[in-house]
Design an enzyme around this catalytic site. Structure first.
Site, PDB file in Angstrom:
ATOM      1  N   HIS A 123       8.873   1.796   7.649  1.00 61.45           N
ATOM      2  CA  HIS A 123       7.870   2.066   6.628  1.00 61.45           C
ATOM      3  C   HIS A 123       7.127   0.783   6.294  1.00 61.45           C
ATOM      4  O   HIS A 123       7.558  -0.304   6.651  1.00 61.45           O
ATOM      5  CB  HIS A 123       8.507   2.646   5.361  1.00 61.45           C
ATOM      6  N   GLU A 160       8.185   3.815  -7.643  1.00 63.77           N
ATOM      7  CA  GLU A 160       7.590   3.831  -6.316  1.00 63.77           C
ATOM      8  C   GLU A 160       7.313   5.270  -5.879  1.00 63.77           C
ATOM      9  O   GLU A 160       7.896   6.227  -6.391  1.00 63.77           O
ATOM     10  CB  GLU A 160       8.506   3.153  -5.289  1.00 63.77           C
ATOM     11  N   HIS A 185      -3.632  -7.198   6.268  1.00 62.06           N
ATOM     12  CA  HIS A 185      -4.158  -5.847   6.154  1.00 62.06           C
ATOM     13  C   HIS A 185      -3.379  -4.884   7.037  1.00 62.06           C
ATOM     14  O   HIS A 185      -2.589  -5.299   7.883  1.00 62.06           O
ATOM     15  CB  HIS A 185      -5.648  -5.819   6.536  1.00 62.06           C
TER      16      HIS A 185
END
Length: 210
Positions: A123, A160, A185
């Protein structure tokens, strides 16, 4: 799940949580520990479709209502064990979006001897000031699906949310992001024909999107 070993691990995780949940307090009052084995197996059989807490809660609701009477357990009644199952299956990399096909071993030097390469990215986490605005950006702007919100029960440093986008898990956590801009990014890929729609319609409200 990729194989029998994954199934047995999921069965173990789901079984432990359902037995601890113990609806009707049966095990706590002396029923055998295998009291819910049939329900646990049926819930685990639906694990390949567990993309979020809602699917898990619905599976628990369906299975237990079928066993104990229609409407005995609503999805809302099953949210607490569903949330725990979601977190534990995610931690064990057993949720559908966590499963990837292992890449072929690379020929270049640098890999640990006897150990294959990493299977992929689990993730990506973003630290954001406004969690709800981030959720809007990911879901309405990029088409992600929100699958978890810690709300008041934080397993990490702060609240979260988890999302699935194109088969990749994205996490957003409340906090203070870096004050200065940088070139760090994440790049997203879309079909060329869809790019004008994203820029002119779905992302138009976000002035910083270029």
């Amino acid at each position: 799940m990729k194989d029998r070993r994954d199934y047995e691990k999921a069965l173990e995780i789901i079984g432990a949580i359902i037995r601890a949940w113990d609806p009707y307090n049966l095990i706590n009052e002396g029923a055998p520990s295998d009291e819910f084995d049939d329900q646990i197996a049926k819930i685990t059989a639906r694990a390949p479709a567990f993309y979020g807490i809602d699917e898990i809660a619905l599976a628990i609701s369906d299975v237990f209502s079928d066993s104990f009477g229609p409407g005995s357990f609503t999805p809302a009644d099953c949210f607490q064990p569903a949330q725990e199952i979601f977190m534990e299956l995610r931690r064990a990399m057993l949720l559908p979006c966590c499963l990837t096909t292992q890449a072929e071993p690379a020929s270049r030097a640098g890999l640990i001897q006897g150990v294959g390469p990493m299977e992929g990215i689990s993730h990506i986490t973003f630290i954001v000031r406004d969690l709800d605005r981030m959720a809007t950006f990911l879901c309405e702007g990029l088409g992600a699906r929100e699958v978890y919100d810690s709300a008041s029960r934080n397993y990490s440093l702060s609240r979260e949310k988890f999302f699935v986008l194109g088969g990749t898990w994205l996490a957003a956590m409340e906090g203070m992001p870096p004050q200065e801009r940088s070139y760090q990014h994440v790049a997203f890929s879309v079909r060329e024909a869809d790019l004008p729609i994203y820029l002119e319609e779905r992302l138009a409200r976000y002035s910083d999107v270029r």
